[in-house]
Design an enzyme around this catalytic site. Structure first.
Site, short mmCIF file in Angstrom:
data_model
loop_
_atom_site.label_atom_id
_atom_site.label_comp_id
_atom_site.label_asym_id
_atom_site.label_seq_id
_atom_site.Cartn_x
_atom_site.Cartn_y
_atom_site.Cartn_z
N GLY A 185 2.08 -2.22 -4.86
CA GLY A 185 2.58 -3.33 -4.06
C GLY A 185 2.20 -4.69 -4.60
CG ASP A 198 -9.10 0.51 1.17
OD1 ASP A 198 -8.96 1.27 2.16
OD2 ASP A 198 -8.15 0.17 0.44
#
Length: 258
Positions: A21, A131
């Site tokens: 992305g 994350d």
């Protein structure tokens, strides 16, 4: 970018290796050393993307830890796009491995123990990953004894650093600690312990500790519900392992193991 193009007067593009992305990753050759490297080029230059990219550069350039991909260089391309150069690693992610054939309990514990050692080292340098998930853990050459932690795009660099505004929720819901889901200011190393517990739970059971129809439903369960105990799903697992995972997934950070 095309094969043969030179970036930073040093790195020669060989091929596109992957896209995400935020940007593209190219296989390139370091003309100074002859080594194959991974060259990550930011595609979007919005405030959020630049912040994440800068965070990853800052964390990787400061960390010299076995188990973390090695930083080589960073800069800006001739057309103004930020880039980051790292060592080239081939293999499969833990997520891909689990989807393909899964892991035994012993393999699961070994992999997570390696990651725990890497996390301990980065925590001692004041970095919190924030994350951690199977897709950010690379099994180099497919080997379970070589696990690398990837993607420091939302890491917190130095414990006292405020990268995001209070109330901002960053991370992946299925692996997010409750304090992280609430957007609290004081998200520390214990959030990574919770995420690692979620990874171990998934390795051992084949399912997420917190499941729901969409990200919001998952976050609600992270905040309010207790996950199943390991031995409810796999009675053959040891009581000690069941108790360890339960502690790692404790909602109060102070109840989690160091």
């Amino acid at each position: 970018m095309r094969a043969g193009e030179i970036v930073g007067e040093r790195f020669e593009i060989e091929a596109l290796a992957g896209s995400g992305g935020m940007g593209h990753v190219y296989r390139a050759r370091d003309r100074r050393t002859g080594d194959t490297v991974a060259l990550k080029v930011l595609r979007r230059a919005g405030k959020t993307e630049l912040g994440r990219f800068s965070c990853e550069v800052q964390a990787l350039s400061a960390l010299r830890v076995p188990g973390v991909v090695r930083y080589i260089d960073h800069g800006v391309t001739a057309d103004g796009k930020p880039y980051l150069v790292m060592e080239w690693l081939s293999g499969e992610t833990l997520a891909e491995r689990m989807a393909e054939r899964g892991l035994t309990p012993a393999e699961s514990v070994d992999v997570v123990a390696q990651v725990a050692g890497t996390l301990g080292a980065i925590h001692r340098q004041g970095v919190v990953h924030r994350d951690l998930k199977p897709s950010n853990l690379l099994l180099v050459e497919g080997r379970l004894d070589r696990v690398m932690v990837l993607d420091f795009g939302i890491a917190r660099f130095r414990i006292d650093q405020q990268i995001t505004m209070p109330g901002t929720v960053l991370g992946t819901p299925e692996y997010m600690a409750p304090e992280q889901a609430r957007g609290e200011r004081s998200v520390d190393a214990r959030a990574d312990v919770f995420a690692l517990g979620c990874v171990l739970f998934k390795c051992l059971t084949g399912r997420a500790a917190f499941q729901g129809a969409g990200a919001l439903a998952v976050l609600v369960k992270v905040l309010l519900d207790e996950p199943p105990r390991l031995r409810e799903l796999r009675p053959e697992l040891s009581e000690e392992l069941d108790a360890l995972v339960a502690r790692m997934l404790a909602k109060p950070p102070g109840e989690r193991p160091r």
